[in-house]
Motif scaffolding. Sequence first.
Motif, short mmCIF file in Angstrom:
data_model
loop_
_atom_site.label_atom_id
_atom_site.label_comp_id
_atom_site.label_asym_id
_atom_site.label_seq_id
_atom_site.Cartn_x
_atom_site.Cartn_y
_atom_site.Cartn_z
N THR A 3 0.00 3.02 -5.57
CA THR A 3 0.61 2.06 -4.73
C THR A 3 1.30 0.95 -5.11
OG1 THR A 3 -1.42 0.74 -4.78
CG2 THR A 3 -1.29 2.48 -3.06
N SER A 6 0.88 -2.11 -5.16
CA SER A 6 -0.10 -3.05 -5.64
C SER A 6 -0.69 -2.67 -6.84
CB SER A 6 -1.15 -3.33 -4.79
OG SER A 6 -2.30 -4.24 -5.05
N ASP A 7 -0.91 -1.27 -6.91
CA ASP A 7 -1.67 -0.63 -8.04
C ASP A 7 -0.61 -0.65 -9.24
OD1 ASP A 7 -4.17 -0.37 -7.00
OD2 ASP A 7 -4.14 1.49 -6.39
N THR A 20 0.70 -1.35 -0.23
CA THR A 20 -0.02 0.00 0.10
C THR A 20 0.97 1.22 0.17
OG1 THR A 20 -0.13 -0.15 2.36
CG2 THR A 20 -1.86 -1.00 1.02
N SER A 21 2.07 0.98 0.01
CA SER A 21 3.32 2.59 -0.28
C SER A 21 3.01 3.07 -1.36
CB SER A 21 4.51 1.88 0.00
OG SER A 21 4.71 1.12 1.04
N PRO A 22 2.50 4.55 -1.16
CA PRO A 22 2.44 5.23 -2.65
C PRO A 22 4.01 5.29 -3.16
CG PRO A 22 2.32 6.29 -0.48
CD PRO A 22 2.50 5.38 -0.19
N SER A 29 1.34 9.61 -8.13
CA SER A 29 2.08 8.30 -7.46
C SER A 29 0.77 7.14 -7.45
CB SER A 29 2.41 8.68 -6.10
OG SER A 29 1.00 8.84 -5.31
#
Length: 300
Positions: free
Chosen positions: A94, A96-97, A66-68, A92
């Motif tokens: 995450t 995951s994204d 979940t870190s941006p 930015s």
Amino acid sequence: MSAVAAEIGRFGKASEGTVGVAAVHLETGRRVVFHADEFFPMASTVKVAVAAKILDMVDKGQINLTSPIPVERSELAPEGPLGELHWRPGLSFTVSDLLEPMITKSDNTSTDVLYRVAGGPTAVHAYLQALGLKEIVPARYIRELLRDVLSIPAPASPATSLADQFRRMSPKQASERRAKAYRANPAYDADPRDQATPTAMLGLLCKIWLQDGVSRSARSILIAMMEQSTTGRKRIRGRLPAGTIVADKTGTLAGSVNDVGFMTMPDGKGHIAMVVFIKGSEASPGTRETVIADIARLVY
């Protein structure tokens, strides 16, 4: 298996290139190989290795899903949803994204961002070597690879992205570059950078599936994403029985067309990990994909 190899060779002739295949039935160890120790350009199948390295970093607490992660303007590349974005300071996503479009849509921008997070291609290479996979050789960011293969010079400003360079081309220039992205390219095939043997790529798939140096969490996340891949519907999946569960990652550049992944057999008969690489192909894109589909069905 000699009859299977002969049939692979017969299918492969339609590609008008060189075919390499490595497959294993994961529950019994039965194998099929064809030109499996020859090097082939990975194209976007390298993204499986990038994802595995990133998920290893997550496991070690070095980053968080979940870190941006800020996206640098220079990292915007054509092909994929992130490449269509208009960059702005502070943009930015995450971890995951970034992983999801890299695997499911083969997004090049997210790949280069994650390559940077990983420490660059050399860090991914070192990770693979530590797993004993010495014949997978990531060497360039995707934007560097594409500039080399498509004969696009490095920009005057390091902040200029490959997407910017394409936007500034005339329609004719852009069309010529995109056509070159599909034509056979002997220089690309001969460059030892960003290549792998089918045997080594199969080794990576096996380590993921068997959780051999790869965590259960990483395996679960990566295979779930590969099952959602949208880029290979006419490749490994193409001629399998309807409803067959496939988790794959494609690669396409110049005369190379690849697909790597997992097939689930019916009636509890187990699973197959499979790598099909084609290089130097002079055939049409559709024919190249049909060759992969025919080989996958044969192995299945």
